[in-house]
Enzyme design. Structure first.
Site, PDB file in Angstrom:
ATOM      1  N   HIS A  17       0.931  -1.229  -0.021  1.00 14.96           N
ATOM      2  CA  HIS A  17      -0.012  -0.442   0.172  1.00 14.96           C
ATOM      3  C   HIS A  17       0.537   1.503   0.106  1.00 14.96           C
ATOM      4  CE1 HIS A  17      -3.923   2.021   1.856  1.00 14.96           C
ATOM      5  NE2 HIS A  17      -3.217   3.122   1.241  1.00 14.96           N
ATOM      6  N   HIS A  19       0.931   4.558  -2.912  1.00 15.08           N
ATOM      7  CA  HIS A  19       1.063   6.273  -3.649  1.00 15.08           C
ATOM      8  C   HIS A  19       2.243   6.595  -4.388  1.00 15.08           C
ATOM      9  CE1 HIS A  19      -3.322   5.559  -2.597  1.00 15.08           C
ATOM     10  NE2 HIS A  19      -2.547   5.209  -1.323  1.00 15.08           N
ATOM     11  N   HIS A 197      -9.670   0.692  -1.692  1.00 13.19           N
ATOM     12  CA  HIS A 197      -9.524   1.476   0.130  1.00 13.19           C
ATOM     13  C   HIS A 197     -11.152   1.701   0.248  1.00 13.19           C
ATOM     14  CE1 HIS A 197      -5.471   3.377  -1.418  1.00 13.19           C
ATOM     15  NE2 HIS A 197      -5.112   4.370  -0.153  1.00 13.19           N
ATOM     16  N   GLU A 200     -11.315   3.483   5.851  1.00 13.18           N
ATOM     17  CA  GLU A 200     -10.310   4.400   6.002  1.00 13.18           C
ATOM     18  C   GLU A 200     -11.064   5.621   7.107  1.00 13.18           C
ATOM     19  OE1 GLU A 200      -8.552   6.269   3.225  1.00 13.18           O
ATOM     20  OE2 GLU A 200      -6.277   7.216   5.219  1.00 13.18           O
ATOM     21  N   ASP A 278       1.317   3.895   2.949  1.00 11.20           N
ATOM     22  CA  ASP A 278       0.445   4.444   2.315  1.00 11.20           C
ATOM     23  C   ASP A 278       1.814   5.389   1.407  1.00 11.20           C
ATOM     24  OD1 ASP A 278      -1.713   5.555   1.431  1.00 11.20           O
ATOM     25  OD2 ASP A 278      -2.531   6.157   2.907  1.00 11.20           O
ATOM     26  N   ASP A 279       1.533   7.227   2.205  1.00 18.42           N
ATOM     27  CA  ASP A 279       1.810   8.329   1.196  1.00 18.42           C
ATOM     28  C   ASP A 279       3.625   9.078   2.388  1.00 18.42           C
ATOM     29  OD1 ASP A 279       0.016   8.882  -0.777  1.00 18.42           O
ATOM     30  OD2 ASP A 279      -1.225   8.556   1.376  1.00 18.42           O
TER      31      ASP A 279
HETATM   32  N1  ADE Z   1      -4.526   8.720  -2.118  1.00 19.33           N
HETATM   33  C1  ADE Z   1      -3.695   8.760  -1.810  1.00 19.33           C
HETATM   34  N2  ADE Z   1      -2.794   7.913   0.141  1.00 19.33           N
HETATM   35  C2  ADE Z   1      -4.070   7.603   0.044  1.00 19.33           C
HETATM   36  C3  ADE Z   1      -5.296   7.813   1.529  1.00 19.33           C
HETATM   37  N3  ADE Z   1      -4.584   7.470   2.404  1.00 19.33           N
HETATM   38  N4  ADE Z   1      -6.309   7.282   1.301  1.00 19.33           N
HETATM   39  C4  ADE Z   1      -7.870   7.688   0.050  1.00 19.33           C
HETATM   40  N5  ADE Z   1      -6.468   7.963  -0.999  1.00 19.33           N
HETATM   41  C5  ADE Z   1      -5.574   7.987  -1.323  1.00 19.33           C
HETATM   42 ZN    ZN Z   2      -3.960   4.552   0.268  1.00 22.04          ZN
END
Ligand code: ADE
Ligand code: ZN
Length: 335
Positions: A17, A19, A197, A200, A278-279
């Site tokens: 996971h 991005h 997703h 969340e 994630d990011d």
């Molecule tokens: N795009 C990038 N990170 C995300 C996240 N945690 N939830 C939804 N969309 C995303």
């Molecule tokens: Zn994500």
């Protein structure tokens, strides 16, 4: 360094996971802004980092989409991807399945092929120079329409062999999985794996929809499943892999404190949990930082950490023989 920190650092793992646009570090953002003559609303790298103070998912997404404006050329996407893989390799990530958001780029006039060819070039370099294998997942933006998702899937057809699956991301609340039933079925027909997703920020009902209507192969986040006993039992019985992202959950206020994170309860209930970043450029840590900070906060054991690393290979979209080879490497390391 504690024993467990050192153990996590050396543990072979997959990241499921991530991005790729969320791995854009402020330093590279400035470099690309200059290279491409794009202006960004910040004076310094420090000012960018200071702006990363989010109270929910949408707060973050607004900044994340703005940051992606510096990405224009094939070289930009290659540089972005290779920078991530260098970080991942340093964390002993052996395999990564990365999301990209084509609509974030095509809607700005960047050609689909420029994005894909750049990312693939970075992924090829990661394999030859770092020994990290990877797969690419095309993620639809759920705040846009299903018709727009179909248009994106159409653009993807000439490049289909480059993709392992599709995903569903962006603003969750108000954009349930039911909105994307037809395009997910079409992606399945093309032989792609399906991720979304779910749970969340969205309610357990969205998790049910992702399972019942989209027929996903893997669930991203899934935190709010823990509010629904029937979901917990179902996810456990089906051995659904959850790609959980602790530092993301903290930064986006999905949890108030890492001490409250649901991972220990998820593991106790037999859920197939993996840990991911994630990011990472926005949330303050790559995959090892997610393992280590969570372990410190909730007191994970070496066995629990090992289980999640094994889950990361088992829950990947690799062929079975490769999964088993990597899982044996985790066992050998643990022994
Ligand atoms: N795009 C990038 N990170 C995300 C996240 N945690 N939830 C939804 N969309 C995303
Ligand atoms: Zn994500």
């Amino acid at each position: 360094m504690t024993d467990l920190t050192a153990y996590i650092a050396g543990l072979p793992k997959a990241e499921l996971h991530l991005h790729i646009e969320g791995s854009l570090e402020p330093e590279l953002m400035f470099e690309l802004a200059q290279r491409n003559g794009v202006s960004i609303p910040f004076d310094s790298v420090e000012a960018v980092r200071a702006a990363y103070d989010f109270s929910n998912l949408q707060d973050f997404l607004d900044i994340y989409y703005a940051g992606a404006n510096v990405l224009l050329t094939r070289q930009d996407f290659e540089d972005l991807a290779f920078a991530y893989f260098q970080r991942a390799a340093a964390d002993n990530v052996r395999h990564a399945e990365i999301f990209f958001d084509p609509q974030t780029h095509t809607d700005r006039g960047v050609a689909f092929g420029v994005v894909v060819e750049g990312l693939i070039a970075g992924m090829d370099r990661a394999k030859t120079e770092l020994g990290v294998t990877s797969g690419l997942i095309l993620s639809f933006l759920r705040h846009l329409t299903e018709e727009e998702a179909f248009a994106t899937l159409e653009m993807a057809k000439p490049y289909l062999h480059h993709f392992i699956g599709v995903g569903l991301d962006s603003s969750e609340v108000g954009h349930p999985p039911s909105k994307f039933v037809r395009v997910f079925a079409a992606a399945r027909e093309l032989g792609l794996k399906l991720c979304a997703h779910a749970g969340e920020e969205g309610p357990p009902a969205y998790v049910h929809e992702a399972l019942d209507l989209l027929h996903i192969d893997r669930m991203d986040h899934g935190n709010r499943s823990m509010e629904d006993e029937s979901l917990i039992q179902r996810l456990s019985a089906e051995q659904m892999t959850l790609t959980v992202c602790p530092l993301s959950n903290l930064k986006l206020c999905v949890v108030k404190d890492l001490k409250d994170h649901p991972v220990p309860e998820m593991l106790r209930r037999g859920l197939h949990v993996t840990l991911n970043s994630d990011d990472p450029a926005y949330f303050g840590g790559y995959v090892n930082a997610n393992y280590i900070r969570l372990a410190e906060a909730v007191g994970l054991s070496k066995e629990q950490v090992t289980e999640m690393a094994k889950n990361s290979f088992e829950g990947s979209f690799l062929p079975d023989a490769q999964k088993l080879k990597y899982m044996a490497e985790v066992d050998a390391y643990a022994a």
